[in-house]
Design an enzyme around this catalytic site. Structure first.
Site, mmCIF file in Angstrom:
data_model
loop_
_atom_site.group_PDB
_atom_site.id
_atom_site.type_symbol
_atom_site.label_atom_id
_atom_site.label_comp_id
_atom_site.label_asym_id
_atom_site.label_seq_id
_atom_site.Cartn_x
_atom_site.Cartn_y
_atom_site.Cartn_z
ATOM 1 N N GLY A 86 0.044 -1.350 -0.042
ATOM 2 C CA GLY A 86 -0.128 0.411 -0.378
ATOM 3 C C GLY A 86 1.184 1.565 -0.114
ATOM 4 O O GLY A 86 -0.232 2.737 -0.071
ATOM 5 N N ARG A 170 14.695 -0.650 2.520
ATOM 6 C CA ARG A 170 14.765 -1.866 2.809
ATOM 7 C C ARG A 170 15.570 -3.068 1.732
ATOM 8 O O ARG A 170 14.932 -2.709 0.623
ATOM 9 C CB ARG A 170 13.419 -2.475 3.668
ATOM 10 N N ASP A 246 -0.011 -11.862 5.542
ATOM 11 C CA ASP A 246 0.527 -11.415 4.998
ATOM 12 C C ASP A 246 1.607 -10.291 5.454
ATOM 13 O O ASP A 246 2.710 -9.888 5.518
ATOM 14 C CB ASP A 246 -0.475 -9.709 5.043
ATOM 15 N N ASN A 247 2.322 -11.135 6.996
ATOM 16 C CA ASN A 247 3.713 -10.348 7.137
ATOM 17 C C ASN A 247 5.085 -11.404 7.795
ATOM 18 O O ASN A 247 5.731 -11.357 8.394
ATOM 19 C CB ASN A 247 3.403 -9.427 9.057
#
EC number: 2.7.7.-
Length: 478
Positions: A86, A170, A246-247
């Site tokens: 997102g 990242r 999702d993490n």
């Protein structure tokens, strides 16, 4: 030196992303970069001397093909449907000299088709927290994504208050998530789930690519990596805070640092996310949640992997986790061998620590100073119930004597696994507050300190948190 980028994700998984470029911030400026990591990745120092540049999404490097990934997931145990990047954009996959690759993922890069109700931005507070946490975990020896740079700006971002917009670069070998598989499974597109599995095996488990049993062996390794990761979290007192599917990293990396926290007082039910009203992601529930998440991943593979094979892999989770956890906790206690009374000694210490709300990190670090033939211990002064501690400590010393190793050898082992320094929330908050006022000194100083977590210090980085620093509330807002 020219950096080399390849486009495997872009070329091989065309239905898993939307191609788009970052949206730069207003008056962006580079405030921190990871020189050690940049050197490892052979990134020219000149790239950090030309303003925000690629670090702020203002330019792209040759070979980059930016995209936002789509995935879905279960959040707090409930199916949340389509999610996706997102506010993050995968700029490219760097090809390293040894043939491996490294994703460059820019967080806070602007609106994407998956932003839902969000603004596509990240704030300075959250980018600093993630940079500190990921580097702290790396130097603790725990698998994690890494932080390469932070860019701040004059762009206002609206959260609970108005905060400065920022971007974090990242890097990780892969950003493959459990949620990528869930996305296509729940869309009833099992062939695309299989494509994802084949992609993962081809590029990250290549030794299995030609094995007729590759899917079972691959999933078994995903289970083992996850179990090992969670065991390592538990031994250092790390709470992730938002273990949604999702993490969860397919490679067993610590991914997506949000409302995380390291234990101050030993509190097994510690909840670091103030939005977690039911305690689903409490510290002591992390092993169970990780298994639940693996079960969700297994479900997505069931159209082409035998259910018995998936269940066999899932059944191995507990033993792998306990083996890794047991090995590390014996090291933390200074035990060179495994004895039947070890678990009882550890559990009794934990009970004593919980009653007294002992500091988790300080307790084990001070225990590292124990001399097996001396009844004196600096740790004794940390406890109110001295009689209970003395009783436990006497049995602990007798157990140490069974291993017949010198104090020096044992203490060296213990001090190599019991950190003096972890990233307590108050340390991060102090660096954030200074940075928000334009002073990056503490950010750089803390980053430097976190590179040596097992070294003794005499500053406040290793002291008990001040009153204002205890129980800092952290949310998913970032």
């Amino acid at each position: 030196m020219t950096l080399s980028f390849i486009t495997r994700w872009c070329d091989e998984l065309p239905e898993t992303y939307t191609a788009l470029s970052p949206t730069p911030l207003n008056k962006a400026r580079l405030i921190w970069h990871n020189a050690e990591l940049a050197n490892t990745l052979s990134i020219p120092s000149s790239l950090f001397k030309n303003g925000a540049g690629v670090w702020g999404g203002e330019t792209l490097l040759p070979g980059m093909s930016p995209l936002a990934q789509v995935y879905s997931g279960h959040q707090f145990g409930v199916w949340a449907g389509q999610l996706g990047d997102g506010r993050g954009i995968l700029l490219g996959e760097q090809q390293l000299a040894d043939g491996t690759t490294m994703d460059w993922h820019l967080k806070g890069a602007g609106l994407t088709p998956y932003s839902r109700m969000g603004d596509g931005r990240a704030v300075l507070r959250s980018t600093i927290r993630e940079s500190l946490a990921s580097e702290a975990m790396h130097y603790l020896g725990i698998p994690t994504t890494r932080a390469l740079s932070i860019v701040s700006s004059d762009s206002p971002v609206y959260r609970e208050t108005v905060e400065p917009g920022a971007m974090l670069m990242r890097v990780a070998p892969s950003h493959l998530r459990f949620g990528h598989f869930e996305h296509f499974y729940y869309r009833r597109e099992p062939e695309k789930v299989r494509q994802l599995a084949d992609f993962a095996i081809r590029h990250y488990w290549s030794h299995l690519a030609d094995d007729e049993d590759k899917y079972r062996l691959w999933f078994s390794d995903v289970v083992a990596r996850t179990a090992s990761l969670i065991a390592q979290w538990q031994t250092v007192g790390f709470a992730h805070g938002v273990m949604n599917t999702d993490n969860m990293s397919l490679l067993g990396l610590t991914l997506d640092y949000g409302p995380f926290g390291f234990l101050d007082d030993y509190e097994p039910g510690f909840i670091c996310n103030h939005s977690d009203h039911q305690g689903r992601y409490s510290f002591d529930n992390q092993p169970a949640v990780a298994l639940w998440n693996l079960q969700r991943l297994a479900q997505t593979l069931s159209p082409f992997v035998a259910v018995d094979a998936l269940n066999e892999a899932l059944d191995s989770y507990q033993q792998v986790l306990l083996t890794h956890y047991g090995q590390r906790m014996r090291q933390k206690l200074g035990f060179m061998t495994e004895q039947k009374e070890d678990n009882a000694l550890l559990n009794e210490l934990f009970s004593l620590m919980a009653r007294e709300r002992s500091d988790y990190t300080r307790t084990f670090r001070m225990l590292s100073l124990t001399e097996q033939h001396s009844a004196a211990s600096p740790l004794r002064d940390e406890f109110i119930d001295r009689a209970a501690f003395d009783d436990w400590f006497a049995r602990y010393r007798r157990r140490l004597q069974q291993d017949e190793v010198s104090d020096i050898e044992r203490q060296q082992l213990m001090q190599s696994v019991n950190p003096a320094l972890v990233l307590r929330n108050w340390l991060a908050q102090r660096a954030i507050e200074a940075a928000e006022k334009g002073d990056m000194t503490e950010l750089h100083r803390l980053h430097e300190a976190l590179r040596n977590p097992f070294s003794d210090r005499d500053d406040d980085y290793v002291s008990r948190p001040p009153d204002w620093g205890k129980r800092l509330e952290v949310s998913c807002s970032s």
